[in-house]
Design an enzyme around this catalytic site. Structure first.
Site, PDB file in Angstrom:
ATOM      1  CG  ASN A  10      -1.667   1.261   1.438  1.00  0.00           C
ATOM      2  OD1 ASN A  10      -1.810   2.051   0.497  1.00  0.00           O
ATOM      3  ND2 ASN A  10      -2.179   1.478   2.638  1.00  0.00           N
ATOM      4  CE  LYS A  12       0.174   3.290   4.709  1.00  0.00           C
ATOM      5  NZ  LYS A  12       0.133   3.408   6.146  1.00  0.00           N
ATOM      6  CG  HIS A  95      -5.719   2.296   4.868  1.00  0.00           C
ATOM      7  ND1 HIS A  95      -5.283   3.222   5.790  1.00  0.00           N
ATOM      8  CD2 HIS A  95      -4.754   1.338   4.795  1.00  0.00           C
ATOM      9  CE1 HIS A  95      -4.091   2.827   6.250  1.00  0.00           C
ATOM     10  NE2 HIS A  95      -3.748   1.695   5.669  1.00  0.00           N
ATOM     11  CD  GLU A  97      -2.680   5.639   6.535  1.00  0.00           C
ATOM     12  OE1 GLU A  97      -2.624   5.664   5.288  1.00  0.00           O
ATOM     13  OE2 GLU A  97      -1.815   5.074   7.241  1.00  0.00           O
ATOM     14  CD  GLU A 167      -3.608  -2.232   7.085  1.00  0.00           C
ATOM     15  OE1 GLU A 167      -2.509  -2.526   6.614  1.00  0.00           O
ATOM     16  OE2 GLU A 167      -4.183  -1.159   6.848  1.00  0.00           O
ATOM     17  N   GLY A 173       2.402   2.111  10.684  1.00  0.00           N
ATOM     18  CA  GLY A 173       3.427   3.141  10.553  1.00  0.00           C
ATOM     19  C   GLY A 173       4.129   3.487  11.856  1.00  0.00           C
ATOM     20  CB  SER A 213       4.846  -2.071  11.864  1.00  0.00           C
ATOM     21  OG  SER A 213       4.502  -0.715  12.120  1.00  0.00           O
TER      22      SER A 213
HETATM   23  P1  PGA Z   1       2.750   0.127   7.539  1.00  0.00           P
HETATM   24  O1  PGA Z   1       1.343   0.426   6.839  1.00  0.00           O
HETATM   25  O2  PGA Z   1       3.233  -1.184   6.997  1.00  0.00           O
HETATM   26  O3  PGA Z   1       3.637   1.262   7.144  1.00  0.00           O
HETATM   27  O4  PGA Z   1       2.499   0.074   9.014  1.00  0.00           O
HETATM   28  C1  PGA Z   1       0.422  -0.592   6.631  1.00  0.00           C
HETATM   29  C2  PGA Z   1      -0.840  -0.040   6.042  1.00  0.00           C
HETATM   30  O5  PGA Z   1      -1.272   1.044   6.446  1.00  0.00           O
HETATM   31  O6  PGA Z   1      -1.440  -0.669   5.166  1.00  0.00           O
END
Ligand code: PGA
Length: 249
Positions: A10, A12, A95, A97, A167, A173, A213
């Site tokens: 992903n 982003k 997601h 976010e 998630e 992140g 992560s």
């Molecule tokens: P990350 O993001 O691996 O940077 O924690 C995962 C995601 O938001 O899909």
């Protein structure tokens, strides 16, 4: 039948179109592994150049979002037909976010899920709890609600092809990966929820990813869990490390 792992990046809001092409050219040889489905979900403007760069490889290009209407006065949105016209097969929906910064709710995610299936696009539907919810002990209640509302009106045959990404928001992140036990426990709970909504066959077929992560170090143990069918990877998907994650075995 064993479920094929699906490992998706992903991106982003990262990488310009020219940077996307450079990254795909760099990662292409590193992610060559036909034992897993490899998907790069990229910003909308990167989709076409990414498709061209990925041509002839095992990389499938997906989108990070999509609107639930066919067309019309929705300034700034991308329609499902725009995605399928260029060959997009996967779309990340809901997601955390998008839920946090762009007011997405499980109801709008559900509308997008229905629309994605209407157009033959496979959704990667995200769910996950906040740290507060985990500490309050309501993780599974919250996620079951997200899953139940997200899948309203989706048939069993459709649900069999879906991907759910678990998630935990506190792990995204942050470098704070959920423990293998925590990740497996919730993914098993999601599968049980799908069995309740549909039946055992649907629950056995649906693919459930862990995200938050994921790194080359944590991937092997996570992906070895009975109910974890791969990962949705943010930060590490933008680095050569993604090759190690895809070849986690
Ligand atoms: P990350 O993001 O691996 O940077 O924690 C995962 C995601 O938001 O899909």
């Amino acid at each position: 039948m064993a479920r094929k792992k699906i490992i998706a990046g992903n991106w982003k809001m990262n990488k310009t179109p020219s940077e996307a092409v450079a990254l795909i050219n760099e990662l292409k040889p590193l992610v060559a592994n036909d034992d897993v489905d490899v998907v790069f979900c990229v910003p909308a403007i990167d989709i076409i150049p990414a498709m061209e760069a990925a041509e002839g490889s095992n990389i499938c290009i997906g989108a990070e979002n999509m609107y639930f209407e066919e067309s019309g006065a929705y300034t700034g949105e991308i329609s499902p037909a725009m995605l399928t016209d260029v060959g997009v097969k996967y779309v990340v929906l809901g997601h955390s976010e998008r839920r946090e910064y762009f007011a997405e709710t499980s109801e709008t995610v559900n509308k997008k899920m229905l629309k994605a299936y209407e157009h033959g696009i496979t959704p990667i539907m995200c769910c996950g709890e906040t740290l507060e919810q985990r500490e309050q002990g309501v993780t599974m209640d919250f996620i079951r609600q997200q899953v139940k509302v997200g899948f309203l009106g989706i048939t069993a045959d459709q649900a069999k092809t879906a991907v759910i990404a678990y998630e935990p928001i506190w792990a995204i992140g942050t470098g704070k990966v959920a423990t293998t036990e925590q990740a497996q426990e919730v993914c098993a709970g999601i599968r049980a929820c799908i069995a309740e909504i549909y039946d055992d066959a649907t629950a056995e077929a649906i693919r459930i990813q862990y995200g938050g992560s994921v790194s080359a170090g944590s991937a092997p143990e996570l992906f070895a869990q009975a109910d974890i069918d791969g990962g949705l990877v943010g930060g590490a998907a933008l680095k050569p490390d993604f090759g190690k994650i895809v070849n986690y075995k």
